[in-house]
Design a protein around this motif. Structure first.
Motif, short mmCIF file in Angstrom:
data_model
loop_
_atom_site.label_atom_id
_atom_site.label_comp_id
_atom_site.label_asym_id
_atom_site.label_seq_id
_atom_site.Cartn_x
_atom_site.Cartn_y
_atom_site.Cartn_z
N TYR A 65 0.81 -1.01 0.05
CA TYR A 65 -0.14 0.20 -0.14
C TYR A 65 0.87 1.32 -0.05
CZ TYR A 65 -3.02 3.62 1.36
OH TYR A 65 -4.24 4.76 1.54
N ALA A 66 0.78 1.92 -0.96
CA ALA A 66 1.64 3.13 -1.24
C ALA A 66 0.97 4.52 -1.22
CB ALA A 66 2.67 2.96 -2.43
N ARG A 67 1.41 5.52 -0.56
CA ARG A 67 1.04 6.95 -0.98
C ARG A 67 2.50 7.73 -1.25
NH1 ARG A 67 -3.61 8.74 3.28
NH2 ARG A 67 -5.05 7.18 2.63
N GLY A 68 3.05 7.41 -2.36
CA GLY A 68 4.52 7.86 -2.66
C GLY A 68 5.19 6.98 -2.29
N SER B 63 -3.68 3.23 -7.79
CA SER B 63 -3.44 4.75 -7.21
C SER B 63 -1.97 4.62 -6.69
CB SER B 63 -4.57 5.23 -6.44
OG SER B 63 -4.77 4.22 -5.34
N GLY B 64 -1.70 3.49 -5.84
CA GLY B 64 -0.46 3.29 -5.18
C GLY B 64 0.71 3.20 -6.02
N GLY C 195 0.93 4.06 -9.30
CA GLY C 195 0.96 5.66 -10.21
C GLY C 195 1.89 6.48 -9.01
N SER C 196 1.46 6.34 -7.59
CA SER C 196 2.10 7.35 -6.71
C SER C 196 3.70 7.16 -6.52
CB SER C 196 1.57 7.04 -5.32
OG SER C 196 1.85 6.07 -4.70
N VAL C 197 4.26 6.03 -6.99
CA VAL C 197 5.67 5.75 -6.91
C VAL C 197 6.37 5.81 -8.26
CG1 VAL C 197 5.52 4.14 -4.93
CG2 VAL C 197 5.03 3.12 -7.00
N SER D 193 -1.60 -4.31 -10.64
CA SER D 193 -2.33 -3.59 -9.84
C SER D 193 -3.67 -3.70 -10.47
CB SER D 193 -1.72 -2.25 -10.05
OG SER D 193 -2.09 -1.53 -11.45
#
Length: 271
Positions: free
Chosen positions: A160-163, A216-217, A219-221, A246
């Motif tokens: 799980y990523a937010r950047g 979305s995760g 894409g954030s990285v 994803s």
């Protein structure tokens, strides 16, 4: 006989009128999806930010993320009914809704096929649409029966990523863990429950065959190429073989009536 029929007609009219007058706020995407499928879309006046399907929900007022919702935003929509899950409701918000005498239905989500089936019935009862529950459950059952999966001898790591600076991995007892298992694969992280921060050491030790993320995760990285730059990724089988997949976050994790679609899509991407 006539009196009995008249009483039945009056009762049904009262029930339908009460249902039509409802102003519902849903604080979870899966709940919102099922409410719409039960024909209550027009009664929904507000939703949390995870409620984005079906498309019509995007026009509804947003009251925030289900774990961080203010009573002011909810009460401003003058709801007659608020529906949420027990593990996502802020106790302070519940107290404020009770003080305002707003009916609140708090459900427990079971992360399984039967759990989704049960949820259909519970939500139908909550909004007075029990007559529609059986048909929706039958459709769900047929869709589940059409899902084709077999055992996959693959270890899957969900990130799980937010950047790049905010990344966590899923252990056991999460919706993602349950989905990986239902799809016939194995969760690469089994030594803990819930989520914990990603570390290069644990990543290399787990050595997943596949890395799974939300659209979305990823894409954030910076997409799959950006993910390869995260310490430890390139040393895993998934990194070496560039096996990164994803999916839409709510579809993958929601355990809504789209569970059959989510499960088939996950399986097809994993195999």
């Amino acid at each position: 006989m006539k009196k009995a029929l008249l009483f039945f007609a009056i009762t049904m009219f009262a029930a339908l009128t009460a249902q039509a007058q409802q102003r519902i706020i849903s604080l979870n995407g899966a709940i919102s999806e099922i409410l719409c499928a039960l024909g209550a879309e027009s009664q929904i006046v507000g939703v949390d930010v995870t409620s984005n399907y079906p498309e019509a929900l995007k026009t509804k007022a947003k009251v925030g993320h289900n774990r961080n919702i203010s009573a002011e935003g909810v009460l401003s929509l003058q709801p007659t009914l608020v529906i949420t899950f027990d593990n996502q409701l802020n106790p302070q918000l519940l107290d404020q809704l009770k003080a305002a005498k707003v009916k609140t239905v708090i459900l427990k989500q079971e992360l399984s096929v039967q759990g989704t089936r049960n949820l259909i019935g519970e939500l139908a009862a909550a909004i007075g649409a029990t007559a529609k529950a059986a048909a929706l459950q039958q459709t769900f059952d047929k869709q589940m029966a059409a899902v084709k999966t077999t055992a996959l001898h693959k270890k899957v790591l969900f990130i799980y990523a937010r950047g790049a600076g905010a990344m966590q991995v899923s252990g056991t007892n999460t919706s993602i863990d349950k989905m990986i298992t239902l799809a016939g694969a194995t969760n690469a992280m089994t030594g803990f429950t819930d989520f914990k921060p990603l570390s290069a050491e644990a990543l290399v030790a787990a050595n997943p065959d596949v890395i799974l993320m939300f659209d979305s995760g990823l894409g954030s990285v910076g997409g799959a190429e950006g993910l390869q730059k995260i310490p430890g990724i390139a040393q895993t089988n998934a990194g070496k073989n560039k096996k990164v997949i994803s999916m839409d976050g709510e579809l993958l994790s929601g355990f809504s009536i789209r569970l059959p679609q989510a499960l088939q899509e996950l399986y097809n991407k994993l195999k």
